[in-house]
Write a protein that holds these residues in place. Structure first.
Motif, PDB file in Angstrom:
ATOM      1  N   THR A  41       1.126  -1.288   0.487  1.00  0.00           N
ATOM      2  CA  THR A  41      -0.198  -0.010  -0.159  1.00  0.00           C
ATOM      3  C   THR A  41       0.949   1.125   0.375  1.00  0.00           C
ATOM      4  OG1 THR A  41      -2.169  -1.110   0.855  1.00  0.00           O
ATOM      5  CG2 THR A  41      -1.773   1.465   1.563  1.00  0.00           C
ATOM      6  N   LEU A  42       1.858   1.227   0.626  1.00  0.00           N
ATOM      7  CA  LEU A  42       2.319   2.180   1.190  1.00  0.00           C
ATOM      8  C   LEU A  42       3.351   2.575  -0.593  1.00  0.00           C
ATOM      9  CD1 LEU A  42       3.955   4.384   2.412  1.00  0.00           C
ATOM     10  CD2 LEU A  42       5.769   2.617   2.746  1.00  0.00           C
ATOM     11  N   LEU A  43       3.912   2.019  -0.751  1.00  0.00           N
ATOM     12  CA  LEU A  43       4.871   2.317  -2.334  1.00  0.00           C
ATOM     13  C   LEU A  43       3.979   2.039  -3.369  1.00  0.00           C
ATOM     14  CD1 LEU A  43       6.780  -1.350  -1.787  1.00  0.00           C
ATOM     15  CD2 LEU A  43       8.141   0.462  -2.425  1.00  0.00           C
ATOM     16  N   GLN A  44       2.918   1.786  -3.767  1.00  0.00           N
ATOM     17  CA  GLN A  44       1.715   2.256  -4.792  1.00  0.00           C
ATOM     18  C   GLN A  44       1.233   3.647  -4.498  1.00  0.00           C
ATOM     19  OE1 GLN A  44      -1.037  -1.234  -3.994  1.00  0.00           O
ATOM     20  NE2 GLN A  44      -0.510  -2.366  -5.731  1.00  0.00           N
ATOM     21  N   GLN A  45       1.288   4.101  -3.318  1.00  0.00           N
ATOM     22  CA  GLN A  45       1.436   5.513  -3.272  1.00  0.00           C
ATOM     23  C   GLN A  45       2.887   6.374  -3.415  1.00  0.00           C
ATOM     24  OE1 GLN A  45      -0.316   5.780   0.697  1.00  0.00           O
ATOM     25  NE2 GLN A  45      -2.569   4.713   0.136  1.00  0.00           N
ATOM     26  N   ARG A  46       3.222   5.733  -3.510  1.00  0.00           N
ATOM     27  CA  ARG A  46       4.506   6.562  -4.036  1.00  0.00           C
ATOM     28  C   ARG A  46       5.411   6.422  -6.045  1.00  0.00           C
ATOM     29  NH1 ARG A  46       3.137   7.565  -0.052  1.00  0.00           N
ATOM     30  NH2 ARG A  46       4.420   8.352   2.245  1.00  0.00           N
ATOM     31  N   ASP A  47       5.922   7.292  -6.087  1.00  0.00           N
ATOM     32  CA  ASP A  47       6.292   7.465  -7.224  1.00  0.00           C
ATOM     33  C   ASP A  47       7.344   6.369  -7.713  1.00  0.00           C
ATOM     34  OD1 ASP A  47       7.544   8.333  -9.579  1.00  0.00           O
ATOM     35  OD2 ASP A  47       8.193   9.895  -9.199  1.00  0.00           O
ATOM     36  N   ARG A  60      16.644   1.571  -9.359  1.00  0.00           N
ATOM     37  CA  ARG A  60      18.169   2.167  -9.093  1.00  0.00           C
ATOM     38  C   ARG A  60      19.213   1.573  -8.354  1.00  0.00           C
ATOM     39  NH1 ARG A  60      18.113   6.191 -12.380  1.00  0.00           N
ATOM     40  NH2 ARG A  60      15.847   7.041 -13.054  1.00  0.00           N
ATOM     41  N   PRO A  61      20.289   1.444  -8.109  1.00  0.00           N
ATOM     42  CA  PRO A  61      20.721   0.549  -6.675  1.00  0.00           C
ATOM     43  C   PRO A  61      20.428   1.442  -5.829  1.00  0.00           C
ATOM     44  CG  PRO A  61      22.865   1.823  -8.646  1.00  0.00           C
ATOM     45  CD  PRO A  61      21.691   2.352  -9.258  1.00  0.00           C
ATOM     46  N   GLU A  62      19.983   2.327  -5.123  1.00  0.00           N
ATOM     47  CA  GLU A  62      19.832   3.131  -4.490  1.00  0.00           C
ATOM     48  C   GLU A  62      18.512   2.350  -3.364  1.00  0.00           C
ATOM     49  OE1 GLU A  62      18.763   6.494  -6.993  1.00  0.00           O
ATOM     50  OE2 GLU A  62      20.769   5.480  -6.472  1.00  0.00           O
ATOM     51  N   PHE A  63      17.861   2.039  -4.512  1.00  0.00           N
ATOM     52  CA  PHE A  63      16.612   1.074  -4.254  1.00  0.00           C
ATOM     53  C   PHE A  63      16.596  -0.514  -4.513  1.00  0.00           C
ATOM     54  CE2 PHE A  63      11.839  -0.029  -4.955  1.00  0.00           C
ATOM     55  CZ  PHE A  63      11.604  -0.054  -3.676  1.00  0.00           C
ATOM     56  N   THR A  64      17.845  -0.801  -5.153  1.00  0.00           N
ATOM     57  CA  THR A  64      17.711  -1.706  -5.507  1.00  0.00           C
ATOM     58  C   THR A  64      17.730  -3.193  -3.895  1.00  0.00           C
ATOM     59  OG1 THR A  64      19.427  -2.091  -7.634  1.00  0.00           O
ATOM     60  CG2 THR A  64      19.182  -4.089  -6.044  1.00  0.00           C
ATOM     61  N   HIS A  65      18.331  -2.807  -3.037  1.00  0.00           N
ATOM     62  CA  HIS A  65      18.181  -3.551  -1.511  1.00  0.00           C
ATOM     63  C   HIS A  65      17.013  -3.652  -1.022  1.00  0.00           C
ATOM     64  CE1 HIS A  65      19.802  -5.018   2.021  1.00  0.00           C
ATOM     65  NE2 HIS A  65      19.143  -4.144   2.929  1.00  0.00           N
ATOM     66  N   LEU A  66      16.431  -3.203  -1.121  1.00  0.00           N
ATOM     67  CA  LEU A  66      15.096  -2.604  -0.331  1.00  0.00           C
ATOM     68  C   LEU A  66      13.859  -3.448  -1.163  1.00  0.00           C
ATOM     69  CD1 LEU A  66      13.070  -0.847   2.172  1.00  0.00           C
ATOM     70  CD2 LEU A  66      12.275   0.515   0.194  1.00  0.00           C
ATOM     71  N   ALA A  67      13.698  -3.246  -1.974  1.00  0.00           N
ATOM     72  CA  ALA A  67      13.174  -4.207  -3.452  1.00  0.00           C
ATOM     73  C   ALA A  67      13.204  -5.273  -3.074  1.00  0.00           C
ATOM     74  CB  ALA A  67      13.212  -3.219  -4.732  1.00  0.00           C
ATOM     75  N   GLY A  68      14.795  -6.178  -2.843  1.00  0.00           N
ATOM     76  CA  GLY A  68      15.168  -7.811  -2.884  1.00  0.00           C
ATOM     77  C   GLY A  68      14.445  -7.821  -1.049  1.00  0.00           C
ATOM     78  N   ARG A  69      14.721  -7.057  -0.785  1.00  0.00           N
ATOM     79  CA  ARG A  69      14.007  -7.350   0.924  1.00  0.00           C
ATOM     80  C   ARG A  69      12.910  -7.746   0.448  1.00  0.00           C
ATOM     81  NH1 ARG A  69      15.578  -5.026   6.026  1.00  0.00           N
ATOM     82  NH2 ARG A  69      15.278  -6.394   6.754  1.00  0.00           N
ATOM     83  N   TYR A  70      11.546  -6.239  -0.118  1.00  0.00           N
ATOM     84  CA  TYR A  70      10.379  -6.714  -0.379  1.00  0.00           C
ATOM     85  C   TYR A  70      10.176  -8.477  -1.302  1.00  0.00           C
ATOM     86  CZ  TYR A  70       5.695  -6.136  -2.163  1.00  0.00           C
ATOM     87  OH  TYR A  70       4.817  -6.920  -2.497  1.00  0.00           O
ATOM     88  N   HIS A  71      10.816  -8.635  -1.530  1.00  0.00           N
ATOM     89  CA  HIS A  71      10.640  -9.596  -3.291  1.00  0.00           C
ATOM     90  C   HIS A  71      11.215 -11.051  -2.182  1.00  0.00           C
ATOM     91  CE1 HIS A  71      11.434  -7.263  -6.306  1.00  0.00           C
ATOM     92  NE2 HIS A  71       9.812  -6.884  -6.312  1.00  0.00           N
ATOM     93  N   TRP A  87       5.197 -12.869 -11.151  1.00  0.00           N
ATOM     94  CA  TRP A  87       5.358 -11.924 -11.740  1.00  0.00           C
ATOM     95  C   TRP A  87       4.650 -10.742 -11.257  1.00  0.00           C
ATOM     96  CZ3 TRP A  87       1.360  -8.947 -14.223  1.00  0.00           C
ATOM     97  CH2 TRP A  87       0.342 -10.524 -13.878  1.00  0.00           C
ATOM     98  N   GLN A  88       3.379 -11.083 -11.106  1.00  0.00           N
ATOM     99  CA  GLN A  88       2.694 -10.328  -9.718  1.00  0.00           C
ATOM    100  C   GLN A  88       2.422  -9.971  -9.061  1.00  0.00           C
ATOM    101  OE1 GLN A  88      -0.889 -13.240  -9.927  1.00  0.00           O
ATOM    102  NE2 GLN A  88      -1.665 -12.143 -12.067  1.00  0.00           N
ATOM    103  N   HIS A  89       3.637 -10.317  -8.510  1.00  0.00           N
ATOM    104  CA  HIS A  89       4.556 -10.331  -6.828  1.00  0.00           C
ATOM    105  C   HIS A  89       5.261  -9.360  -6.815  1.00  0.00           C
ATOM    106  CE1 HIS A  89       2.276 -14.067  -5.962  1.00  0.00           C
ATOM    107  NE2 HIS A  89       1.831 -13.242  -5.354  1.00  0.00           N
ATOM    108  N   ASP A  90       6.010  -9.048  -8.575  1.00  0.00           N
ATOM    109  CA  ASP A  90       7.661  -8.034  -8.883  1.00  0.00           C
ATOM    110  C   ASP A  90       7.174  -6.815  -8.827  1.00  0.00           C
ATOM    111  OD1 ASP A  90       9.793  -6.725 -10.099  1.00  0.00           O
ATOM    112  OD2 ASP A  90      10.376  -8.801  -9.663  1.00  0.00           O
TER     113      ASP A  90
END
Length: 99
Positions: A41-47, A60-71, A87-90
């Motif tokens: 929900t938080l991510l869908q409300q952000r750019d 981008r590299p500065e967000f890769t770690h957070l995206a990896g943890r979410y995945h 793919w729906q969970h990516d």
């Protein structure tokens, strides 16, 4: 079938123990589902498009770690609930949706 006594002298796992373990796993699954819902929900409300590198086709590299943890969290939930990760969970799907 004969059972071999434990060398440690520990009691066998009881039906009650198994039931309690099952309840704990269900609680963990519910906790994961809740956390993922809040994060999504938080991510869908952000750019997220601003965090995407079109040339690399990745965040981008500065967000890769957070995206990896979410995945990883998504994969953990899919594993514990015995359903597949797709793919729906990516998070890249969110980027495409914002375009």
């Amino acid at each position: 079938m004969t059972t071999t006594p434990s060398r440690l002298g520990l009691p066998q796992l009881s039906v009650s123990d198994a039931h309690h373990i099952g309840e704990l796993i269900e609680e963990a699954q519910a906790g994961l589902e809740h956390a993922i819902t809040e994060v999504r929900t938080l991510l869908q409300q952000r750019d997220l498009v601003a965090l995407w590198d079109d040339e690399q086709g990745a965040f981008r590299p500065e967000f890769t770690h957070l995206a990896g943890r979410y995945h990883a969290l998504q994969r953990s939930l899919r594993e514990i609930s015995e359903s597949g990760y797709s793919w729906q969970h990516d998070l890249s799907v969110f980027v495409d949706a914002q375009r």
